[in-house]
Scaffold this active site. Structure first.
Site, short mmCIF file in Angstrom:
data_model
loop_
_atom_site.label_atom_id
_atom_site.label_comp_id
_atom_site.label_asym_id
_atom_site.label_seq_id
_atom_site.Cartn_x
_atom_site.Cartn_y
_atom_site.Cartn_z
N LYS A 22 0.83 -1.21 0.00
CA LYS A 22 0.00 0.00 0.00
C LYS A 22 0.86 1.26 0.00
CE LYS A 22 -1.81 1.58 4.01
NZ LYS A 22 -1.57 3.00 4.34
N ASN A 23 1.81 1.32 0.93
CA ASN A 23 2.57 2.57 1.09
C ASN A 23 3.63 2.78 0.02
OD1 ASN A 23 0.94 3.17 3.20
ND2 ASN A 23 2.42 2.64 4.80
N CYS A 121 -5.62 13.14 12.71
CA CYS A 121 -6.29 11.89 12.37
C CYS A 121 -6.25 11.00 13.60
CB CYS A 121 -5.65 11.22 11.17
SG CYS A 121 -4.14 10.35 11.57
N ARG A 126 -0.20 14.73 13.12
CA ARG A 126 0.36 14.53 11.78
C ARG A 126 0.36 15.77 10.89
NH1 ARG A 126 -1.83 8.89 9.50
NH2 ARG A 126 0.11 8.90 8.32
N PRO A 127 1.13 16.78 11.24
CA PRO A 127 1.22 17.98 10.39
C PRO A 127 1.98 17.69 9.09
CG PRO A 127 2.75 18.15 12.23
CD PRO A 127 1.98 16.86 12.44
N ASP A 309 3.96 0.76 12.24
CA ASP A 309 2.85 0.03 11.62
C ASP A 309 2.76 -1.43 12.08
OD1 ASP A 309 2.20 2.32 10.29
OD2 ASP A 309 3.09 1.74 8.37
N ARG A 401 -8.87 -0.59 4.00
CA ARG A 401 -7.98 0.46 3.47
C ARG A 401 -6.60 -0.11 3.16
NH1 ARG A 401 -7.73 5.89 6.69
NH2 ARG A 401 -6.26 6.13 4.99
N1 EPU Z 1 5.62 14.83 10.90
C1 EPU Z 1 5.65 16.17 11.18
N2 EPU Z 1 5.65 17.07 10.14
C2 EPU Z 1 5.60 16.66 8.84
C3 EPU Z 1 5.56 15.28 8.57
C4 EPU Z 1 5.57 14.38 9.62
O1 EPU Z 1 5.70 16.59 12.35
O2 EPU Z 1 5.59 17.51 7.95
C5 EPU Z 1 5.66 13.87 12.01
C6 EPU Z 1 4.39 13.02 12.11
O3 EPU Z 1 3.39 13.67 12.82
C7 EPU Z 1 4.91 11.78 12.80
C8 EPU Z 1 6.32 11.63 12.22
O4 EPU Z 1 6.66 12.90 11.72
O5 EPU Z 1 4.99 11.97 14.16
C9 EPU Z 1 6.48 10.61 11.12
O6 EPU Z 1 5.41 10.73 10.19
P1 EPU Z 1 5.59 10.45 8.64
O7 EPU Z 1 5.44 11.74 7.91
O8 EPU Z 1 6.81 9.65 8.41
O9 EPU Z 1 4.30 9.57 8.36
P2 EPU Z 1 3.47 9.60 7.01
O10 EPU Z 1 4.39 9.82 5.89
O11 EPU Z 1 2.28 10.46 7.17
C10 EPU Z 1 3.77 7.04 6.48
C11 EPU Z 1 2.87 5.88 6.24
C12 EPU Z 1 2.22 5.47 7.56
C13 EPU Z 1 3.34 5.11 8.55
C14 EPU Z 1 4.29 6.30 8.71
C15 EPU Z 1 5.49 6.00 9.59
C16 EPU Z 1 2.18 6.18 3.95
C17 EPU Z 1 1.10 6.51 2.99
N3 EPU Z 1 1.86 6.24 5.25
O12 EPU Z 1 2.94 8.09 6.98
O13 EPU Z 1 1.42 4.33 7.31
O14 EPU Z 1 2.79 4.79 9.80
O15 EPU Z 1 4.79 6.69 7.41
O16 EPU Z 1 6.21 4.94 9.10
O17 EPU Z 1 3.29 5.87 3.55
C18 EPU Z 1 -0.28 2.77 7.75
O18 EPU Z 1 0.03 2.20 6.70
O19 EPU Z 1 -1.07 2.26 8.60
C19 EPU Z 1 0.28 4.08 8.04
C20 EPU Z 1 -0.26 4.91 8.94
#
Ligand code: EPU
Length: 422
Positions: A22-23, A121, A126-127, A309, A401
């Site tokens: 998925k990711n 969420c 998650r900003p 995850d 999902r």
């Molecule tokens: N964060 C910030 N600012 C940003 C981006 C992230 O503060 O601009 C923080 C987040 O709030 C969090 C941390 O950084 O505390 C890491 O978040 P990240 O951005 O890495 O997560 P993501 O990219 O939104 C992806 C996966 C998630 C997975 C996370 C961590 C996808 C589509 N989603 O999310 O997958 O948990 O990385 O590995 O790739 C899932 O599949 O169930 C899922 C939630």
């Protein structure tokens, strides 16, 4: 709406085919906005999130067609007089945060993108500040109005970006943006997840010049144009990890077909520390739950650390293992929503901020439980597999999902599980 009904007590044996990730699929579909013609992806998982991304691409003006099999998707840009629409609306972004992945490609190729801010969420705030900070560093102008972020740039210019944390989708957005920027971009403190590497591989196939993906330092030499490609999506390491825990908990013997052991090092290490036998074999990964499971401590971290995850799934395993486990969730501040539901099945878990203390040796009992997010839902199914009697997991749309036909895959290896109307 559907629910999943599980009758506990079966030992899982046999083979489970692992679907496309998925990711990986979500950023790759967004990357299909970049090339000049139609790109085809194979091994696309049949998931609600993938359908949402396809819907978003169609709203933007691209065509998304299934191939001979449903696991193949061809994505083609608007042609003739049709102009792309450069907006991802709230209705879609609120159902799937990963919609924000269209930001980088649209700005890079069309000079503008307007994307609804995702907001908080279930698992945390998650900003997307790092996505925006990076785009600004590349010369884009970012403004916020009416809940939307508006990003514009005539042509992005290469820059050095130091991420505050190795955000996965943030890094993916910036790689896609920098691929068509003028000059060299360096991303420091980059996410090292295999899905980031997969995206870089695909962009390089399109003609991008990206080096270092999979390491904390990624260098991108911008190019003027990207070309269409064909690509088969990598197997889902989290789906594989989830079934590995199912095999371990039921003292089963399961071959996870297609699973890539190198993507699962941290998970395999913890399974072995729990007493589970894990072996890489031709065609996948074999997981055997032989003796008694013992408690292990977990700290979730960015890759190559233990993945957030997989936290909920390991927590369920900790409930039935011998001893006490300490789990620290370091990525998302609110990712313990499965805990009260597991409590209804008899689990003994104490939460203090980011720390969960799980008392092992519990005999879980079947109950009606509510799925709250994707991985939480999977953990409740795992609990149902070993609980006495019947477990009903309600609000199954969370599961759909991110897990393709989970009940069919588990049934095929011996689980008593079915989907029913809620
Ligand atoms: N964060 C910030 N600012 C940003 C981006 C992230 O503060 O601009 C923080 C987040 O709030 C969090 C941390 O950084 O505390 C890491 O978040 P990240 O951005 O890495 O997560 P993501 O990219 O939104 C992806 C996966 C998630 C997975 C996370 C961590 C996808 C589509 N989603 O999310 O997958 O948990 O990385 O590995 O790739 C899932 O599949 O169930 C899922 C939630």
């Amino acid at each position: 709406m559907d629910k999943i009904v599980v009758e506990g007590g079966s030992r899982l044996t046999g083979r489970i085919p692992i679907s496309g990730a998925k990711n990986a699929a979500l950023p790759l579909l967004a990357a299909a906005l970049l090339p000049t013609g139609a790109s085809t992806f194979k091994n696309v998982p049949q998931l609600a999130d993938v359908r949402t991304m396809a819907k978003l691409l169609r709203m933007l003006g691209w065509t998304v067609d299934e191939g001979k099999t449903k696991t193949e998707l061809t994505i083609a840009p608007p042609t003739g007089k049709k102009k792309p629409k450069l907006e991802a609306p709230y209705e879609l972004v609120k159902t799937m945060r990963a919609s924000v992945l269209v930001l980088g490609p649209l700005v890079a190729r069309y000079g503008r993108a307007r994307v609804s801010l995702p907001g908080g969420c279930a698992i945390g705030a998650r900003p997307i500040d790092q996505h925006l900070k990076g785009l600004q560093a590349l010369g884009a102008t970012v403004s916020l109005d009416h809940g939307y972020v508006d990003v514009t740039a005539k042509r992005l210019k290469g820059a050095t970006i130091v991420l505050d944390m190795p955000t996965v989708t943030g890094c993916e957005n910036l790689i896609m943006a920098a691929a068509l920027a003028k000059g060299r971009t360096v991303i420091e403190n980059a996410a090292r997840e295999p899905e980031v590497e997969e995206l870089a591989t695909v962009l390089n196939k399109m003609g991008a010049k990206i080096k270092g993906a999979g390491s904390p330092l990624i260098t991108i030499e911008g190019v003027d144009e990207l070309l269409p490609i064909e690509h088969a999506i990598m197997p889902d390491r989290i789906e594989a990890g989830t079934f590995a825990v199912a095999a371990a908990m039921t003292r089963g013997d399961v071959l996870l077909e297609g699973a890539v052991p190198e993507h699962l090092d941290a998970v395999i290490a913890k399974l072995r520390a729990s007493g589970v036998t894990v072996a890489a074999e031709a065609g996948g990964l074999r997981v055997r739950g032989t003796g008694e499971l013992t408690a292990v401590d977990i700290i979730t971290q960015p890759h190559p650390g233990f993945p957030t995850d997989m936290q909920a799934q390991f927590m369920v395993m900790a409930c039935i293992a011998k001893g006490q486990s300490v789990i620290r969730e370091m990525i998302f501040e609110n990712r313990y929503m499965h805990v009260p539901e597991l409590g209804r099945m008899g689990a003994d878990i104490h939460i203090d901020g980011r720390v969960a203390i799980v008392k092992g040796g519990t005999k879980l009992t079947g109950a009606s439980v509510m799925a709250t997010d994707l991985r939480a839902s999977a953990s409740l199914i795992l609990a149902g597999l070993v609980a006495s009697g019947k477990t009903e997991v309600l609000r199954v749309y969370h599961l759909d999902r991110g897990y393709e036909a989970i009940e069919k895959k588990l049934k095929a290896v011996g689980a008593k599980i079915k989907r029913a109307k809620q």
